[in-house]
Design an enzyme around this catalytic site. Structure first.
Site, mmCIF file in Angstrom:
data_model
loop_
_atom_site.group_PDB
_atom_site.id
_atom_site.type_symbol
_atom_site.label_atom_id
_atom_site.label_comp_id
_atom_site.label_asym_id
_atom_site.label_seq_id
_atom_site.Cartn_x
_atom_site.Cartn_y
_atom_site.Cartn_z
ATOM 1 N N LYS A 171 0.853 -1.173 0.174
ATOM 2 C CA LYS A 171 -0.101 -0.097 -0.135
ATOM 3 C C LYS A 171 0.906 1.423 0.013
ATOM 4 O O LYS A 171 1.350 1.588 1.112
ATOM 5 C CB LYS A 171 -1.018 0.138 1.226
ATOM 6 C CG LYS A 171 -2.299 0.743 1.007
ATOM 7 C CD LYS A 171 -2.217 2.050 0.631
ATOM 8 C CE LYS A 171 -1.939 3.228 1.900
ATOM 9 N NZ LYS A 171 -1.616 4.280 1.429
ATOM 10 N N GLU A 245 9.290 1.204 11.295
ATOM 11 C CA GLU A 245 10.398 2.561 10.901
ATOM 12 C C GLU A 245 9.533 3.567 11.126
ATOM 13 O O GLU A 245 9.092 4.154 10.094
ATOM 14 C CB GLU A 245 11.154 2.092 9.489
ATOM 15 C CG GLU A 245 11.577 0.661 9.305
ATOM 16 C CD GLU A 245 13.040 0.621 9.907
ATOM 17 O OE1 GLU A 245 13.496 1.377 10.401
ATOM 18 O OE2 GLU A 245 13.467 -0.675 10.061
HETATM 19 P P1 NAD Z 1 2.283 8.635 7.437
HETATM 20 O O1 NAD Z 1 2.294 7.795 8.758
HETATM 21 O O2 NAD Z 1 1.530 9.613 7.289
HETATM 22 O O3 NAD Z 1 1.756 7.508 6.336
HETATM 23 C C1 NAD Z 1 2.730 6.441 5.890
HETATM 24 C C2 NAD Z 1 1.739 5.438 5.389
HETATM 25 O O4 NAD Z 1 0.837 4.978 6.025
HETATM 26 C C3 NAD Z 1 1.104 6.058 3.911
HETATM 27 O O5 NAD Z 1 0.995 5.010 2.978
HETATM 28 C C4 NAD Z 1 -0.374 5.996 4.342
HETATM 29 O O6 NAD Z 1 -1.249 6.047 3.831
HETATM 30 C C5 NAD Z 1 -0.448 4.875 5.658
HETATM 31 N N1 NAD Z 1 -1.250 5.320 6.548
HETATM 32 C C6 NAD Z 1 -1.936 6.326 6.965
HETATM 33 N N2 NAD Z 1 -2.861 6.098 7.955
HETATM 34 C C7 NAD Z 1 -3.226 4.642 8.082
HETATM 35 C C8 NAD Z 1 -3.936 3.821 9.280
HETATM 36 N N3 NAD Z 1 -4.523 4.159 9.799
HETATM 37 N N4 NAD Z 1 -3.515 2.449 8.658
HETATM 38 C C9 NAD Z 1 -2.641 1.995 7.756
HETATM 39 N N5 NAD Z 1 -1.970 2.931 6.956
HETATM 40 C C10 NAD Z 1 -1.952 4.095 7.157
HETATM 41 O O7 NAD Z 1 3.746 9.074 7.114
HETATM 42 P P2 NAD Z 1 4.421 10.011 5.709
HETATM 43 O O8 NAD Z 1 3.962 11.279 6.014
HETATM 44 O O9 NAD Z 1 3.976 9.161 4.624
HETATM 45 O O10 NAD Z 1 5.837 9.610 6.036
HETATM 46 C C11 NAD Z 1 6.900 10.525 6.879
HETATM 47 C C12 NAD Z 1 7.221 9.855 8.135
HETATM 48 O O11 NAD Z 1 7.695 8.748 8.039
HETATM 49 C C13 NAD Z 1 7.956 10.451 8.961
HETATM 50 O O12 NAD Z 1 7.825 10.535 10.411
HETATM 51 C C14 NAD Z 1 9.341 9.955 8.524
HETATM 52 O O13 NAD Z 1 10.272 9.986 9.755
HETATM 53 C C15 NAD Z 1 8.852 8.460 8.664
HETATM 54 N N6 NAD Z 1 9.779 7.692 7.852
HETATM 55 C C16 NAD Z 1 10.538 6.785 8.746
HETATM 56 C C17 NAD Z 1 11.751 6.021 8.223
HETATM 57 C C18 NAD Z 1 12.456 5.209 8.858
HETATM 58 O O14 NAD Z 1 13.089 4.278 8.226
HETATM 59 N N7 NAD Z 1 12.473 5.271 10.084
HETATM 60 C C19 NAD Z 1 11.892 6.431 6.859
HETATM 61 C C20 NAD Z 1 11.014 7.097 6.078
HETATM 62 C C21 NAD Z 1 10.251 8.046 6.512
#
Ligand code: NAD
Length: 485
Positions: A171, A245
């Site tokens: 997804k 992550e």
């Molecule tokens: P996000 O949490 O908003 O979304 C990530 C994914 O989760 C998307 O595909 C989104 O559609 C999905 N999602 C959202 N709500 C959900 C739910 N209730 N159930 C299932 N899936 C759901 O994050 P983002 O804005 O896409 O990414 C940025 C964040 O990711 C930052 O906090 C960043 O630090 C983190 N990040 C972490 C790493 C790591 O390796 N630790 C790497 C890259 C990004």
């Protein structure tokens, strides 16, 4: 029109609704994808579950050949994929070419690692017995990916999951699904139907049904802490394996021995790569009090020379941020810091040079402290707050004064400081003098609120294998310790 990829076929899915995809540099709509929902997830999970039986039994050598072929096809389509990534995510083309190198090589790496071993033989308790440990695939893995590195973070999940014999339902982020669908079209098409599936849609509508699905025993998720917490609250009672992550607030410490030019260049790169939208972006910096003023001035001077612009244009160093709400969050952190006494040396506002696009000027802040949001919460944008420290004890204490524990960097050639730093700072990756450089064989992941998942390396494969101990009594006679006593 890009469609979802379910059971080896492209499909618009059950509903008719679509999600527009916007180029953050121009704010133009560059395409749309299906707004998938629970019924689409059901279809994808059913396909993945039915493909699992044959895929787990496919000899590891054959799986390796198929995964190398994924990598070869990525290489063949590198230019097209890099442009698509730049259009939907915004970072400059060279950074996307780099992302694709990593994506490709992750498939090569796990193709080989996957055929290396599936467990170990252990000493038996009796010579007539044989004991061994099997590492087996779980079944269907739900891979939920963010927007900042859409293909790299997909590869770090999908390559090891497939190499271990699982099948996957991906997804992608609703902001950046185009490159993922293109990957399905050009690089996954030779895999047996159902081994890889892609369902596009919003988190609540498509992500959450995947998390809730009873035939998905593993959720591999990269994203924000808030989403991770929500996923955990749903999946924990089902005892799913959660691979997380999450966010970060990575520190960089400039050692007292570091030359200013190298320190400034390393910091600018690690704080501004992808406009600061990297989970391991340097988000807070500690500088020896004795060099604080000079270092800040040099940094502000260097940053002013960097070129902001559309990532497709040659010579651009920094692209736009993904969307305006993320840009507003950066502004809010800076405003909070200024209200509490910080000073902006350069930047501090959205760029006035562009009529369209979510550009934000790279920013240097001084006189910050840990009461400010910008030193405590993930900013995820091109802001660099600098704080002075008196001695190394204080630098280490400040590094550890965070709820996150993803990465940490020390710039120093002093071996005593280096040893203290990697022993005492609580973070999943420690970089000395070369921030943000990963290694295929080196596990990547965080501690504390960042979540304990590990990607890359042997650890990254083991995240997708569950362990079974087999105790085999070969003679199989009646035992003296059985009933009656
Ligand atoms: P996000 O949490 O908003 O979304 C990530 C994914 O989760 C998307 O595909 C989104 O559609 C999905 N999602 C959202 N709500 C959900 C739910 N209730 N159930 C299932 N899936 C759901 O994050 P983002 O804005 O896409 O990414 C940025 C964040 O990711 C930052 O906090 C960043 O630090 C983190 N990040 C972490 C790493 C790591 O390796 N630790 C790497 C890259 C990004």
């Amino acid at each position: 029109m890009p469609e979802m990829f379910i059971d080896g076929r492209f499909t618009a899915g059950i509903g008719a609704a679509r999600i527009p995809i916007i180029d953050p540099a121009t704010e133009e709509v560059i395409g749309d994808v299906p707004r998938g929902g629970a019924a689409d997830v059901d279809a994808a999970v059913a396909a993945a579950a039915s493909a699992f039986t044959a895929w787990r039994r496919t000899p590891a050598n054959e799986r390796a050949t198929l995964l190398h072929e994924v990598a070869r096809k990525i290489d063949e389509h590198m230019a097209e994929l890099a442009i698509l990534l730049t259009q939907e995510e915004g970072k400059p083309l060279p950074e996307n070419e780099e992302e694709l190198e990593w994506t490709k090589n992750s498939f090569h790496y796990y193709a080989e690692l996957g055929r290396h071993e599936i467990g170990r033989v252990i000493p038996p308790g009796d010579p007539a017995q044989f004991n061994f440990v099997l590492k087996e695939p779980y079944g269907v893995v739900g891979c939920i990916t963010p927007w900042n590195y859409p293909l790299l973070l997909l590869a770090w999940k999908v390559a090891p999951a497939l190499a271990a014999g699982n099948t996957v339902v991906i997804k992608p982020s609703e902001y950046t699904p185009l490159a993922t669908l293109k990957l399905a079209e050009i690089a996954f098409d030779h895999l047996p139907p159902g081994v890889v599936n892609v369902v596009t849609g919003y988190g609540l509508e498509a992500g959450e049904p995947l998390v809730r699905h009873s035939h998905v025993p593993v959720i591999a998720f990269t994203g924000s802490v808030a989403t991770g917490q929500r996923i955990a609250s749903i999946a924990a009672p089902m005892m799913k394996k959660l691979h997380f992550e999450l966010g970060g607030k990575d520190p960089m410490v400039i050692g007292p021995d570091m030359d200013i030019v190298t320190g400034v260049r390393a910091l600018a790169y690690s704080a501004l790569l992808n406009a600061g939208q990297v989970c391991t972006s340097t988000e807070r910096v500690y500088v020896p009090a004795g060099m604080y003023g000079t270092f800040a001035e040099e940094l502000a001077g260097f940053i002013s020379t960097l070129r902001l612009g559309n990532g497709l244009d040659a010579g651009v160093d920094i692209g736009p941020m993904l969307r305006d709400p993320f840009r507003r969050k950066v502004q809010a952190h800076i405003d909070d810091a200024v209200a509490r006494g910080a000073k902006v040396l350069v930047g501090g506002r959205k760029s006035a040079r562009f009529e369209r696009g979510f550009f934000y000027e790279p920013t240097v802040l001084i006189d910050v402290d840990h009461t400010m949001q910008i030193m405590r919460e993930e900013t995820f944008g091109p802001a660099i707050p600098l704080m002075p420290y008196r001695d190394f004890d204080e630098a280490i204490r400040l590094c550890n004064d965070s709820v996150f524990g993803l990465g940490a960097t020390l710039m120093s050639h002093d071996a005593r400081l280096v040893k203290r730093f990697f022993e005492e700072v609580k973070a999943g990756t420690i970089w000395i003098n070369d921030p943000l450089t990963d290694n295929y064989a080196g596990p990547f992941g965080g501690m504390k609120l960042t979540g304990g998942g590990r990607e890359l390396g042997q650890e990254g494969l083991d995240e997708f294998r569950e362990v079974k101990h087999v105790h085999w009594d070969i003679e199989g006679g009646v035992k003296a310790y059985w009933y009656p006593y």
